[in-house]
Design a protein around this motif. Structure first.
Motif, PDB file in Angstrom:
ATOM      1  N   SER A 173       0.823  -1.207   0.000  1.00 57.74           N
ATOM      2  CA  SER A 173       0.000   0.000   0.000  1.00 57.74           C
ATOM      3  C   SER A 173       0.858   1.258   0.000  1.00 57.74           C
ATOM      4  O   SER A 173       1.839   1.359   0.738  1.00 57.74           O
ATOM      5  CB  SER A 173      -0.904   0.021   1.238  1.00 57.74           C
TER       6      SER A 173
ATOM      7  N   TYR B  57      -1.144   4.437  -0.252  1.00 59.33           N
ATOM      8  CA  TYR B  57      -2.340   5.257  -0.460  1.00 59.33           C
ATOM      9  C   TYR B  57      -2.019   6.718  -0.174  1.00 59.33           C
ATOM     10  O   TYR B  57      -1.589   7.064   0.925  1.00 59.33           O
ATOM     11  CB  TYR B  57      -3.488   4.759   0.416  1.00 59.33           C
ATOM     12  N   SER B  58      -2.231   7.550  -1.188  1.00 57.64           N
ATOM     13  CA  SER B  58      -1.813   8.948  -1.127  1.00 57.64           C
ATOM     14  C   SER B  58      -2.746   9.784  -1.990  1.00 57.64           C
ATOM     15  O   SER B  58      -3.515   9.254  -2.801  1.00 57.64           O
ATOM     16  CB  SER B  58      -0.380   9.110  -1.650  1.00 57.64           C
TER      17      SER B  58
ATOM     18  N   SER C  46      -3.109   2.381  -4.571  1.00 56.31           N
ATOM     19  CA  SER C  46      -3.556   3.671  -4.064  1.00 56.31           C
ATOM     20  C   SER C  46      -4.910   4.023  -4.664  1.00 56.31           C
ATOM     21  O   SER C  46      -5.290   3.507  -5.733  1.00 56.31           O
ATOM     22  CB  SER C  46      -2.567   4.788  -4.411  1.00 56.31           C
ATOM     23  N   GLU C  47      -5.644   4.893  -3.976  1.00 55.98           N
ATOM     24  CA  GLU C  47      -6.767   5.590  -4.591  1.00 55.98           C
ATOM     25  C   GLU C  47      -6.196   6.795  -5.339  1.00 55.98           C
ATOM     26  O   GLU C  47      -4.981   7.039  -5.317  1.00 55.98           O
ATOM     27  CB  GLU C  47      -7.766   6.016  -3.518  1.00 55.98           C
TER      28      GLU C  47
ATOM     29  N   GLU D 261      -7.512   2.317  -7.280  1.00 55.88           N
ATOM     30  CA  GLU D 261      -8.841   2.046  -6.730  1.00 55.88           C
ATOM     31  C   GLU D 261      -9.744   3.260  -6.938  1.00 55.88           C
ATOM     32  O   GLU D 261      -9.348   4.391  -6.640  1.00 55.88           O
ATOM     33  CB  GLU D 261      -8.705   1.724  -5.245  1.00 55.88           C
TER      34      GLU D 261
END
Length: 276
Positions: free
Chosen positions: A73, A75-76, A110-111, A155
């Motif tokens: 992961s 995610y940022s 990540s989103e 995502e």
């Protein structure tokens, strides 16, 4: 038949990497979605600190317990409005892509983020201008992923520029690469008005771009105070038997992350799935 994954930070009171490995094994899971900063906030997980030795340490430690890092992961806020902050974020993601194979991970996840620094809701996220900006960001990350043979796992979510199945398909058409994958979390794409259509959303996503789906987030939910609220699998409204059937049809052995299912509930969820 189902390749189940948990997030390391869905296990509580983890003190050391060894403890995380032991607890993961104790709930009967062999794959992690591993967020260094979330599981071990005291450990420097910045781009400056990440290194092959760190990755090899975690890979070997988890392997002793028959566990692998399925997703790394990072995610940022990939479209952070401050150009200096954005550059720091993208550089960190690229560093994770570079070193992912030392961790034994095939993808970095990540989103997409928000035009607001705090990742808040903004109508501007849905504009064509912001989407075009996102495409440039993903193109950059995917080029790095191609060099290091690591998937960029993106995502979608209702409040983000990548807010729907349609937008996701547009991104995939704009960035044509074997190293761009989609992490499908249908709970991120529903509202209280549309939650009953979640199985249809999963079916449509697989029909539209199933070949690009590299992992799945199975996140149960309740409706509370007019909002979608995540909960452990089996305690909410999600029709997980129907969704798992679709996954099995289109993507056998796809990584299925039991997101927001925590601690002993993981074992319960695993038993529920085993009965299907």
């Amino acid at each position: 038949m189902y390749n189940l994954v948990i997030r390391g930070h869905d296990l509580s009171n983890i003190s050391t990497p060894e403890h995380l490995a032991q607890q993961t094994k104790s709930v009967g899971i062999h794959n992690l979605q591993f967020a260094l900063g979330a599981s071990f906030p005291q450990l420097d997980s910045s781009s400056n600190a990440l290194n092959p030795g760190m990755g090899t340490y975690f890979k070997n430690l988890f392997a002793k317990h028959d566990i692998q890092i399925a997703l790394l992961s990072c995610y940022s806020n990939l479209i952070h409005p401050d150009p200096i902050k954005r550059e720091e974020i993208l550089h960190k993601f690229e560093t994770y892509l570079r070193d992912a194979h030392f961790f034994g991970a095939s993808m970095v996840a990540s989103e997409t983020g928000s035009v607001l620094p705090n990742l808040g809701y903004s109508e501007d996220n849905f504009s064509d201008t912001v989407f075009a900006d996102l495409v440039k960001v993903i193109e950059r990350l995917v080029k790095t992923g191609e060099r290091h043979r690591t998937l960029v796992g993106i995502e979608a979510g209702l409040n983000h520029p990548l807010s729907s199945i349609e937008r996701t398909k547009q991104l995939l058409e704009a960035v044509d690469s074997d190293y761009l994958g989609i992490i499908l979390d249908p709970t991120n794409l529903i509202t209280i008005e549309t939650h009953e259509s979640i199985v249809d959303i999963v079916e449509e996503a697989f029909q539209q771009y199933g070949s690009k789906i590299c992992a799945f987030h199975l996140k149960d939910f309740m409706i509370k105070d007019g909002k979608i609220v995540p909960t452990s699998l089996g305690k909410g409204l999600i029709n997980y038997p129907a969704i798992l059937k679709i996954i099995q049809q289109y993507k056998p052995y796809c990584y299925i992350v039991l997101e927001q299912t925590k601690d002993e509930d993981i074992r319960v969820a695993k038993e529920l799935i085993a009965k299907l």
